[in-house]
Design a protein around this motif. Structure first.
Motif, PDB file in Angstrom:
ATOM      1  N   UNK A 279      28.563  76.382  26.538  1.00 12.29           N
ATOM      2  CA  UNK A 279      27.443  75.920  25.711  1.00 12.29           C
ATOM      3  C   UNK A 279      27.917  74.992  24.605  1.00 12.29           C
ATOM      4  N   UNK A 280      27.188  73.933  24.393  1.00 11.58           N
ATOM      5  CA  UNK A 280      27.521  72.950  23.368  1.00 11.58           C
ATOM      6  C   UNK A 280      26.628  71.743  23.529  1.00 11.58           C
ATOM      7  N   UNK A 281      26.755  70.807  22.605  1.00 11.93           N
ATOM      8  CA  UNK A 281      25.879  69.641  22.680  1.00 11.93           C
ATOM      9  C   UNK A 281      26.176  68.798  23.918  1.00 11.93           C
ATOM     10  N   UNK A 282      27.453  68.712  24.320  1.00 15.41           N
ATOM     11  CA  UNK A 282      27.796  67.899  25.493  1.00 15.41           C
ATOM     12  C   UNK A 282      27.091  68.402  26.746  1.00 15.41           C
ATOM     13  N   UNK A 283      27.145  69.731  26.972  1.00 19.39           N
ATOM     14  CA  UNK A 283      26.497  70.284  28.172  1.00 19.39           C
ATOM     15  C   UNK A 283      24.984  70.201  28.060  1.00 19.39           C
ATOM     16  N   UNK A 284      24.448  70.289  26.821  1.00 18.18           N
ATOM     17  CA  UNK A 284      23.004  70.135  26.632  1.00 18.18           C
ATOM     18  C   UNK A 284      22.580  68.698  26.959  1.00 18.18           C
ATOM     19  N   UNK A 285      23.386  67.735  26.545  1.00 18.47           N
ATOM     20  CA  UNK A 285      23.084  66.324  26.823  1.00 18.47           C
ATOM     21  C   UNK A 285      23.147  66.059  28.323  1.00 18.47           C
ATOM     22  N   UNK A 286      24.179  66.658  28.975  1.00 13.86           N
ATOM     23  CA  UNK A 286      24.276  66.529  30.433  1.00 13.86           C
ATOM     24  C   UNK A 286      23.041  67.123  31.112  1.00 13.86           C
ATOM     25  N   UNK A 287      22.606  68.261  30.603  1.00 11.56           N
ATOM     26  CA  UNK A 287      21.422  68.918  31.171  1.00 11.56           C
ATOM     27  C   UNK A 287      20.192  68.024  31.027  1.00 11.56           C
ATOM     28  N   UNK A 288      20.041  67.377  29.886  1.00 15.59           N
ATOM     29  CA  UNK A 288      18.900  66.487  29.696  1.00 15.59           C
ATOM     30  C   UNK A 288      18.924  65.320  30.693  1.00 15.59           C
TER      31      UNK A 288
ATOM     32  N   UNK B 269      22.645  80.504  32.114  1.00 17.50           N
ATOM     33  CA  UNK B 269      22.717  81.832  32.726  1.00 17.50           C
ATOM     34  C   UNK B 269      23.041  81.731  34.211  1.00 17.50           C
ATOM     35  N   UNK B 270      22.530  80.684  34.836  1.00 16.77           N
ATOM     36  CA  UNK B 270      22.787  80.497  36.277  1.00 16.77           C
ATOM     37  C   UNK B 270      24.158  79.860  36.535  1.00 16.77           C
ATOM     38  N   UNK B 271      24.722  79.216  35.513  1.00 19.90           N
ATOM     39  CA  UNK B 271      26.010  78.539  35.664  1.00 19.90           C
ATOM     40  C   UNK B 271      26.965  79.008  34.549  1.00 19.90           C
ATOM     41  N   UNK B 272      27.515  80.208  34.675  1.00 17.07           N
ATOM     42  CA  UNK B 272      28.342  80.770  33.599  1.00 17.07           C
ATOM     43  C   UNK B 272      29.603  79.959  33.308  1.00 17.07           C
ATOM     44  N   UNK B 273      30.015  79.089  34.209  1.00 17.20           N
ATOM     45  CA  UNK B 273      31.209  78.281  33.961  1.00 17.20           C
ATOM     46  C   UNK B 273      30.953  77.150  32.975  1.00 17.20           C
ATOM     47  N   UNK B 274      29.684  76.839  32.732  1.00 14.30           N
ATOM     48  CA  UNK B 274      29.335  75.761  31.807  1.00 14.30           C
ATOM     49  C   UNK B 274      29.431  76.286  30.365  1.00 14.30           C
TER      50      UNK B 274
ATOM     51  N   UNK C  60      14.604  75.941  26.277  1.00 12.64           N
ATOM     52  CA  UNK C  60      14.420  77.153  27.095  1.00 12.64           C
ATOM     53  C   UNK C  60      15.080  76.975  28.468  1.00 12.64           C
ATOM     54  N   UNK C  61      14.831  75.860  29.097  1.00 12.57           N
ATOM     55  CA  UNK C  61      15.403  75.615  30.425  1.00 12.57           C
ATOM     56  C   UNK C  61      16.927  75.480  30.376  1.00 12.57           C
ATOM     57  N   UNK C  62      17.440  74.943  29.277  1.00 13.59           N
ATOM     58  CA  UNK C  62      18.895  74.788  29.139  1.00 13.59           C
ATOM     59  C   UNK C  62      19.583  76.151  29.157  1.00 13.59           C
ATOM     60  N   UNK C  63      19.037  77.120  28.460  1.00 10.96           N
ATOM     61  CA  UNK C  63      19.682  78.435  28.416  1.00 10.96           C
ATOM     62  C   UNK C  63      19.498  79.191  29.742  1.00 10.96           C
ATOM     63  N   UNK C  64      18.406  78.895  30.454  1.00 15.89           N
ATOM     64  CA  UNK C  64      18.272  79.454  31.805  1.00 15.89           C
ATOM     65  C   UNK C  64      19.330  78.837  32.725  1.00 15.89           C
ATOM     66  N   UNK C  65      19.570  77.552  32.520  1.00 13.38           N
ATOM     67  CA  UNK C  65      20.598  76.838  33.282  1.00 13.38           C
ATOM     68  C   UNK C  65      21.983  77.436  33.006  1.00 13.38           C
TER      69      UNK C  65
END
Length: 824
Positions: free
Chosen positions: A557-566, A550-555, A543-548
């Motif tokens: 979506x994919x596993x790499x950015x999800x891993x970075x988010x974690x 929305x706030x950072x449209x240049x990112x 849930x927080x990843x997709x909020x992230x």
């Protein structure tokens, strides 16, 4: 010699008028006409032939004395006319064009029931309406007698209709007499025109031969006891489709129906008289033969035959009747007359009967065949029999019927295209309760061709098609329609992006559950449980990843950015929330998921940047041959595919969707995903979906509990291909598939006697255990090239596609080259 003077047809024409949906003859005969639709040829079993025969016997016995039953089966040679609608797809048009002009026999059947007046004089060859110079109409039947006759006819109709083997419809006045734009059945008979055609006046010549317009007719009769077969029955064994393990049934008179390949008409006359009067006449005949038996052994033999007939009539309560059967064949080319004689003689010899060509009596027999004039049939051209034996000679089959829409197959007899609706109409009628498919066939039986053809048809109808394949059988079709083709090679490994949300998709509960299932499967081993806190933590991270995002449209979506988010964001969230490591070990999660992160061993798998919108793509193939034994990749890919299809199932409301699992089911079951197959087959019906499982491993079929308990029980439609190589283990196969003896005979006949010069494979289709049929799967050259699994052919297709700029253009050029080469 002076030329014969033509007779005005209207002065001797035996039909007086048509009224109240009946034909009234000049002699006062009243005739009701029904159009009959028979069961498809090659679809009935021995029990159905026996039941059909019993039904006809029962129905005929309800008709009153003085009735003539005239069944007229007409077979016209016609050419198939293709539907060349330019809006159709490339392969559909290619298929239609391939069958343009395919010759076949068109069958129409009319059943005429004639009630003779009480005082009508019996017709003979010397006393026939044809011999008169003019006919004056007699007084017609009284209203009371008409009502009584119609009541008996109604009972006759109900008995036949209730059997379910034939359907009857009474013809109207316009269908009997015709209109200015269409011929009726009377004009159709007299002019040899197909019903519904425009009227065309033709002269009728009867002196030296029967000639109608340009058509030369020859008439062959079964009217003498000496020419009839020694034995008859409701059915015979058809050797072309029989095997050592099964006997294929066909109607006794089928040789004179669709199996006789020429323009012809098969007329069946049954004359129901007063049985007491008939027995009295036969007793007199027996005494006469007895008195003459001293002078001739033939008379003694005839006396004994008449005596046996009388004994059976009295002892068994048989209904004695008179009968006559004839075949009238025609051609416009006199050079073909000898060939027609050979064909009819061979057909009758196949029934163990002798073909007798009528010459002098042909005109009177043809005359009596005019609809409504059966009572004018010469009695000296009939023979005495019982209704049970006479009914064996009735034609019981017709052409394969087309549903109008569905998958294009070909009828077994001529290869004429017929469309088979496997999904919608069977559901409406209750023939099936689900749309699931089970498809099985040995190697080389044509399974891949049939499945490609089915998927292409469904795709053209707007269906979302998802296929899991092992073997590359669907690459050509996928490239042709421009679908997504996922496969694994070292140079181009398989790639997905389950974190990408398409334009028509949203992050709903289902999407989150799909991602949670995937992440937990990547983190935990098979059989390893996860805690409630771990489940909640992963849910919160998504849930927080997709909020992230929305706030950072240049990112992206994919596993790499999800891993970075974690690592960068969610780690801080965990610390701020003072989540203990024993409740949720984020470090362990990151360590286990590291191989899927950039630089890891499987960093390509979940970070695709193309072919992302799987929800809206209508044709997707996952080719998993190279990873089916991979302990890491195969389970992950399988989960992604399953969750993707479930998303299609639930979100594409009102749209048809199909998941076809071709050979991959064995590997899927081994990786613990058998529960998904069970879920899919039980649930997909509710979402306008189809689950199809395709296999060639008969041993796995027999031993697999998933197949036996789930797939077969929940697949009301079974498509089975050539199984003759498994004949020695067929009993177990029959038990597993739940096939009846009739289905066994049909299945074992597949590909047993294919037409020479035609390249096709046959398929057996079982719908709900009630509708069983075998069809040709005959493809155009273009369709074959799009579906082929032969390596050399696939490479050549790809070569031409690259050379000419697209699959469609490449296949078009290659197909034309192959056609020209074959024509040389």
């Amino acid at each position: 010699m002076a030329a014969s003077k033509a007779i005005d047809f209207s002065r001797v024409f035996p039909i007086y008028k048509v009224e109240h949906n009946c034909i009234v003859s000049m002699q006062g005969d009243l005739t009701v006409v029904f159009k009959i639709d028979h069961a498809d040829i090659f679809t009935l079993g021995s029990a159905e032939y026996e039941a059909g025969h019993h039904t006809w016997v029962k129905a005929i016995k309800t008709l009153p004395f003085g009735t003539v039953l005239h069944k007229q089966d007409t077979f016209y040679k016609k050419l198939h006319r293709a539907n060349m609608d330019a809006s159709q797809s490339f392969l559909t048009l290619a298929g239609e064009n391939a069958f343009e002009g395919r010759a076949y026999l068109d069958h129409t059947c009319y059943l005429m029931i004639t009630k003779k007046p009480e005082d009508r004089r019996t017709a003979t060859s010397g006393y026939s309406g044809l011999m008169r110079k003019s006919i004056a109409p007699r007084q017609t039947t009284s209203p009371a007698l008409f009502a009584d006759f119609m009541e008996k006819v109604g009972a006759f109709e109900r008995i036949l209709a209730d059997s379910g083997l034939v359907s009857l419809r009474q013809l109207t006045d316009d269908e009997l007499a015709g209109t200015t734009g269409k011929v009726g059945i009377i004009e159709s008979y007299c002019s040899l025109l197909g019903t519904g055609e425009r009227p065309l006046l033709r002269d009728v010549h009867l002196k030296d031969e029967i000639r109608i317009g340009e058509n030369h007719c020859q008439l062959f009769s079964l009217a003498d006891v000496e020419d009839l077969p020694s034995f008859c029955g409701s059915r015979v064994n058809y050797d072309r489709y029989s095997t050592d393990k099964s006997k294929f049934s066909l109607g006794f008179a089928a040789n004179l129906g669709l199996l006789l390949d020429c323009n012809h008409q098969y007329n069946q006359f049954l004359f129901i008289g007063d049985p007491q009067k008939t027995i009295k006449e036969l007793e007199a005949k027996k005494l006469r033969l007895h008195s003459l038996s001293a002078y001739s052994r033939e008379n003694a033999v005839s006396r004994d035959a008449v005596n046996d007939f009388l004994n059976e009539a009295v002892a068994a309560g048989r209904l004695p009747i008179k009968a006559h059967f004839n075949v009238m064949a025609w051609t416009s080319d006199q050079a073909e007359l000898q060939e027609i004689r050979n064909k009819v003689s061979s057909a009758m010899a196949g029934m163990d009967a002798v073909a007798r060509q009528e010459t002098d009596g042909a005109a009177q027999i043809w005359w009596a065949g005019i609809p409504g004039n059966a009572a004018d049939f010469p009695v000296n051209d009939t023979f005495d029999t019982f209704v049970e034996q006479a009914s064996c000679f009735l034609n019981m089959e017709s052409n394969a019927k087309s549903d109008g829409t569905g998958i294009r197959f070909g009828d077994r007899n001529f290869g004429r295209p017929v469309y088979v609706d496997l999904f919608d109409e069977p559901m409406k009628t209750g023939l099936v309760t689900n749309r699931n498919l089970f498809i099985c066939g040995g190697s080389g039986a044509g399974k891949s061709m049939a499945c490609n053809h089915m998927l292409r048809t469904l795709y053209d109808e707007g269906t979302h098609c998802v296929t899991i394949d092992i073997g590359g059988s669907y690459k050509g079709l996928c490239d042709l329609v421009g679908g997504y083709y996922f496969s694994y090679t070292e140079e181009n490994p398989i790639r997905f992006n389950p974190f990408f949300i398409g334009t028509d998709d949203v992050l709903d509960i289902e999407k989150k559950e799909s991602l949670k299932t995937l992440l937990l499967a990547l983190w935990k081993r098979d059989g390893e449980h996860f805690s409630r806190s771990e489940y909640v933590a992963i849910s919160g991270a998504i849930t927080l990843y997709y909020e992230y995002l929305a706030e950072n449209p240049s990112v992206f979506p994919g596993f790499n950015s999800f891993y970075d988010f974690l690592m960068l964001e969610y780690m801080q969230v965990m610390e701020n929330g003072k989540v203990k490591e024993k409740d949720f070990d984020l470090g362990n999660l990151l360590y286990v998921l590291n191989p899927y992160y950039k630089g890891g061993e499987f960093d390509y798998l979940l970070n695709a940047t193309e072919n992302l919108d799987l929800l809206n793509e209508r044709f997707i193939v996952f080719e998993l041959d190279n990873i089916r034994s991979h302990e890491v990749l195969f389970p992950v890919v399988t989960i992604i595919i399953m969750e993707m299809f479930i998303s299609k199932m639930r979100k594409l409301k009102g749209q048809r969707k199909i998941l076809a699992i071709d050979e991959a089911w064995v590997a899927i079951a081994k990786t613990g995903m058998s529960h998904f197959i069970k879920y899919l087959f039980k649930t997909v019906r509710k979402f306008n979906g189809i689950a199809a499982l395709i296999t060639q491993e008969v041993d796995d079929l027999i031993s697999s509990p998933i197949i036996k308990e789930t797939v077969i029980n929940l697949s009301d439609t079974k498509i089975l291909l050539d199984m003759r190589k498994f004949m020695n283990k067929f009993d177990k196969l029959q038990e597993t598939l739940g096939l009846s003896d009739k289905a066994k005979a049909l299945l074992l006949s597949v590909n047993k006697a294919n037409e020479k010069g035609k390249n096709y494979r046959e398929v057996f289709i079982d719908q709900g255990g009630q509708k069983l049929s075998v069809y040709r799967n005959e493809l155009s050259v273009a369709e074959y090239l799009a579906y082929t699994t032969e390596e050399s052919e696939k490479l050549r297709v790809m070569e031409y596609a690259e050379k000419y700029g697209s699959m469609e253009k490449g296949i078009t050029v290659l197909a034309e080259e192959l056609r020209q080469k074959k024509a040389q």
